[in-house]
Design a protein around this motif. Structure first.
Motif, PDB file in Angstrom:
ATOM      1  N   ILE A 180      -4.673   6.905  -0.041  1.00 47.52           N
ATOM      2  CA  ILE A 180      -4.390   5.290   0.192  1.00 47.52           C
ATOM      3  C   ILE A 180      -3.293   5.076  -1.066  1.00 47.52           C
ATOM      4  CG2 ILE A 180      -4.666   2.700  -0.055  1.00 47.52           C
ATOM      5  CD1 ILE A 180      -7.780   3.168   0.804  1.00 47.52           C
ATOM      6  N   GLU A 181      -1.836   5.075  -0.240  1.00 51.70           N
ATOM      7  CA  GLU A 181      -0.672   4.590  -0.603  1.00 51.70           C
ATOM      8  C   GLU A 181       0.180   3.185  -0.518  1.00 51.70           C
ATOM      9  OE1 GLU A 181       3.510   6.447  -1.009  1.00 51.70           O
ATOM     10  OE2 GLU A 181       1.755   8.471  -0.561  1.00 51.70           O
ATOM     11  N   TYR A 182       0.197   2.254  -1.276  1.00 51.68           N
ATOM     12  CA  TYR A 182       0.511   1.339  -1.212  1.00 51.68           C
ATOM     13  C   TYR A 182       1.713   1.026  -2.044  1.00 51.68           C
ATOM     14  CZ  TYR A 182      -2.215   0.462  -5.706  1.00 51.68           C
ATOM     15  OH  TYR A 182      -2.168   0.555  -7.203  1.00 51.68           O
ATOM     16  N   GLY A 183       2.569  -0.338  -1.504  1.00 52.48           N
ATOM     17  CA  GLY A 183       4.063  -1.103  -2.144  1.00 52.48           C
ATOM     18  C   GLY A 183       3.897  -2.200  -1.949  1.00 52.48           C
ATOM     19  N   LEU A 184       4.943  -2.882  -2.445  1.00 54.06           N
ATOM     20  CA  LEU A 184       5.586  -4.138  -2.661  1.00 54.06           C
ATOM     21  C   LEU A 184       5.576  -4.762  -1.244  1.00 54.06           C
ATOM     22  CD1 LEU A 184       6.340  -6.479  -4.635  1.00 54.06           C
ATOM     23  CD2 LEU A 184       8.832  -5.784  -3.970  1.00 54.06           C
ATOM     24  N   ASN A 185       4.536  -6.241  -0.996  1.00 56.57           N
ATOM     25  CA  ASN A 185       5.047  -6.835   0.313  1.00 56.57           C
ATOM     26  C   ASN A 185       4.139  -6.603   1.236  1.00 56.57           C
ATOM     27  OD1 ASN A 185       6.830  -8.497   0.207  1.00 56.57           O
ATOM     28  ND2 ASN A 185       8.864  -7.029   0.056  1.00 56.57           N
ATOM     29  N   ASP A 186       3.133  -5.145   1.312  1.00 62.48           N
ATOM     30  CA  ASP A 186       1.957  -4.604   2.229  1.00 62.48           C
ATOM     31  C   ASP A 186       0.606  -5.857   2.055  1.00 62.48           C
ATOM     32  OD1 ASP A 186       3.655  -2.224   1.903  1.00 62.48           O
ATOM     33  OD2 ASP A 186       1.948  -0.684   1.086  1.00 62.48           O
ATOM     34  N   VAL A 187       0.531  -5.215   3.240  1.00 62.31           N
ATOM     35  CA  VAL A 187      -0.867  -6.577   3.295  1.00 62.31           C
ATOM     36  C   VAL A 187      -2.044  -5.320   3.473  1.00 62.31           C
ATOM     37  CG1 VAL A 187      -1.344  -8.152   5.126  1.00 62.31           C
ATOM     38  CG2 VAL A 187       0.270  -8.433   5.161  1.00 62.31           C
ATOM     39  N   VAL A 188      -3.174  -5.842   2.397  1.00 59.13           N
ATOM     40  CA  VAL A 188      -4.261  -5.105   2.187  1.00 59.13           C
ATOM     41  C   VAL A 188      -5.427  -5.482   2.179  1.00 59.13           C
ATOM     42  CG1 VAL A 188      -2.588  -3.719   0.545  1.00 59.13           C
ATOM     43  CG2 VAL A 188      -4.198  -5.785  -0.184  1.00 59.13           C
ATOM     44  N   GLU A 189      -6.266  -5.268   2.923  1.00 59.47           N
ATOM     45  CA  GLU A 189      -8.211  -5.553   2.950  1.00 59.47           C
ATOM     46  C   GLU A 189      -8.538  -4.991   1.579  1.00 59.47           C
ATOM     47  OE1 GLU A 189     -11.306  -5.109   5.694  1.00 59.47           O
ATOM     48  OE2 GLU A 189     -10.134  -5.211   6.382  1.00 59.47           O
ATOM     49  N   LEU A 190      -9.270  -6.016   1.118  1.00 63.02           N
ATOM     50  CA  LEU A 190     -10.245  -5.202  -0.128  1.00 63.02           C
ATOM     51  C   LEU A 190     -11.623  -5.513   0.226  1.00 63.02           C
ATOM     52  CD1 LEU A 190      -8.962  -7.379  -2.728  1.00 63.02           C
ATOM     53  CD2 LEU A 190      -8.012  -5.632  -2.351  1.00 63.02           C
ATOM     54  N   LYS A 191     -12.261  -5.286  -0.832  1.00 63.01           N
ATOM     55  CA  LYS A 191     -13.940  -4.465  -0.106  1.00 63.01           C
ATOM     56  C   LYS A 191     -14.640  -6.384  -0.148  1.00 63.01           C
ATOM     57  CE  LYS A 191     -14.202  -0.359  -2.602  1.00 63.01           C
ATOM     58  NZ  LYS A 191     -14.816   0.537  -3.312  1.00 63.01           N
ATOM     59  N   LYS A 192     -14.108  -7.237  -1.143  1.00 61.23           N
ATOM     60  CA  LYS A 192     -14.696  -8.413  -1.076  1.00 61.23           C
ATOM     61  C   LYS A 192     -13.768  -9.675  -0.940  1.00 61.23           C
ATOM     62  CE  LYS A 192     -17.610 -10.428  -4.541  1.00 61.23           C
ATOM     63  NZ  LYS A 192     -17.975 -10.632  -5.539  1.00 61.23           N
ATOM     64  N   GLY A 193     -13.957 -10.626   0.308  1.00 60.20           N
ATOM     65  CA  GLY A 193     -12.529 -11.845   0.409  1.00 60.20           C
ATOM     66  C   GLY A 193     -12.907 -12.650   0.240  1.00 60.20           C
ATOM     67  N   HIS A 194     -11.917 -13.322   0.442  1.00 59.92           N
ATOM     68  CA  HIS A 194     -11.462 -14.762  -0.725  1.00 59.92           C
ATOM     69  C   HIS A 194     -12.085 -15.821  -0.076  1.00 59.92           C
ATOM     70  CE1 HIS A 194      -8.524 -17.943  -1.558  1.00 59.92           C
ATOM     71  NE2 HIS A 194      -8.917 -17.242  -3.624  1.00 59.92           N
ATOM     72  N   PRO A 195     -13.231 -17.053  -1.028  1.00 60.29           N
ATOM     73  CA  PRO A 195     -13.471 -17.912  -0.093  1.00 60.29           C
ATOM     74  C   PRO A 195     -13.251 -18.404   0.336  1.00 60.29           C
ATOM     75  CG  PRO A 195     -13.502 -17.970  -3.316  1.00 60.29           C
ATOM     76  CD  PRO A 195     -12.695 -16.692  -2.785  1.00 60.29           C
ATOM     77  N   CYS A 196     -12.460 -18.221   1.187  1.00 63.89           N
ATOM     78  CA  CYS A 196     -11.421 -19.585   1.959  1.00 63.89           C
ATOM     79  C   CYS A 196     -12.006 -18.453   3.180  1.00 63.89           C
ATOM     80  CB  CYS A 196     -10.158 -19.420   2.338  1.00 63.89           C
ATOM     81  SG  CYS A 196      -8.887 -17.912   2.290  1.00 63.89           S
ATOM     82  N   GLY A 197     -12.464 -18.087   3.253  1.00 55.93           N
ATOM     83  CA  GLY A 197     -12.955 -16.563   4.064  1.00 55.93           C
ATOM     84  C   GLY A 197     -12.705 -15.773   4.651  1.00 55.93           C
TER      85      GLY A 197
ATOM     86  N   ARG B 246      -9.602  -1.777   0.083  1.00 57.01           N
ATOM     87  CA  ARG B 246     -10.380  -0.699   1.306  1.00 57.01           C
ATOM     88  C   ARG B 246      -8.767  -0.761   2.190  1.00 57.01           C
ATOM     89  NH1 ARG B 246     -14.683  -3.868   4.008  1.00 57.01           N
ATOM     90  NH2 ARG B 246     -15.793  -3.420   1.902  1.00 57.01           N
ATOM     91  N   LYS B 247      -8.582  -1.041   2.345  1.00 59.72           N
ATOM     92  CA  LYS B 247      -7.438  -0.259   3.812  1.00 59.72           C
ATOM     93  C   LYS B 247      -6.176  -0.964   3.449  1.00 59.72           C
ATOM     94  CE  LYS B 247      -9.394  -2.203   7.717  1.00 59.72           C
ATOM     95  NZ  LYS B 247      -9.788  -2.225   8.979  1.00 59.72           N
ATOM     96  N   ILE B 248      -5.229  -0.195   4.225  1.00 59.90           N
ATOM     97  CA  ILE B 248      -3.492  -1.333   4.730  1.00 59.90           C
ATOM     98  C   ILE B 248      -3.185  -1.866   5.593  1.00 59.90           C
ATOM     99  CG2 ILE B 248      -1.174  -0.764   4.861  1.00 59.90           C
ATOM    100  CD1 ILE B 248      -0.909   1.094   1.923  1.00 59.90           C
ATOM    101  N   LEU B 249      -3.457  -3.099   5.788  1.00 62.45           N
ATOM    102  CA  LEU B 249      -3.459  -3.504   6.872  1.00 62.45           C
ATOM    103  C   LEU B 249      -2.386  -3.094   8.138  1.00 62.45           C
ATOM    104  CD1 LEU B 249      -5.393  -6.801   6.388  1.00 62.45           C
ATOM    105  CD2 LEU B 249      -6.632  -4.782   7.990  1.00 62.45           C
ATOM    106  N   SER B 250      -1.365  -3.168   7.137  1.00 61.20           N
ATOM    107  CA  SER B 250       0.291  -3.560   7.460  1.00 61.20           C
ATOM    108  C   SER B 250       1.317  -3.339   5.964  1.00 61.20           C
ATOM    109  CB  SER B 250       1.289  -4.897   8.573  1.00 61.20           C
ATOM    110  OG  SER B 250       1.107  -5.693   7.091  1.00 61.20           O
TER     111      SER B 250
END
Length: 69
Positions: free
Chosen positions: A6-23, A59-63
């Motif tokens: 997985i290559e990530y960079g600045l301003n990428d939107v990613v998904e993590l294994k755990k979500g934020h408490p806001c849902g 987990r993955k890069i969404l955009s």
């Protein structure tokens, strides 16, 4: 930057294994360094995570983001 394959960079939107408490589970990378600052795409709250912990949690890069944002 890379994590396994997985290559990530600045301003990428990613998904993590755990979500934020806001849902939500979409995070935008707003700072890269020894620590990575993420901004929740739902509520706007930002968190600072050490790079090693982030590399385990991604987990993955969404955009892909653009550098001029």
């Amino acid at each position: 930057m890379t994590q396994g394959n997985i290559e990530y960079g600045l301003n990428d939107v990613v998904e993590l294994k755990k979500g934020h408490p806001c849902g939500a589970n979409e995070w935008k990378i707003i700072r890269l360094g020894m620590d990575i600052r993420l901004k929740c795409q739902n509520c706007g709250r930002s968190v600072l995570i050490p790079r090693l912990k982030f590399n385990r949690r991604i987990r993955k890069i969404l955009s892909k983001g653009s550098a001029e944002e």
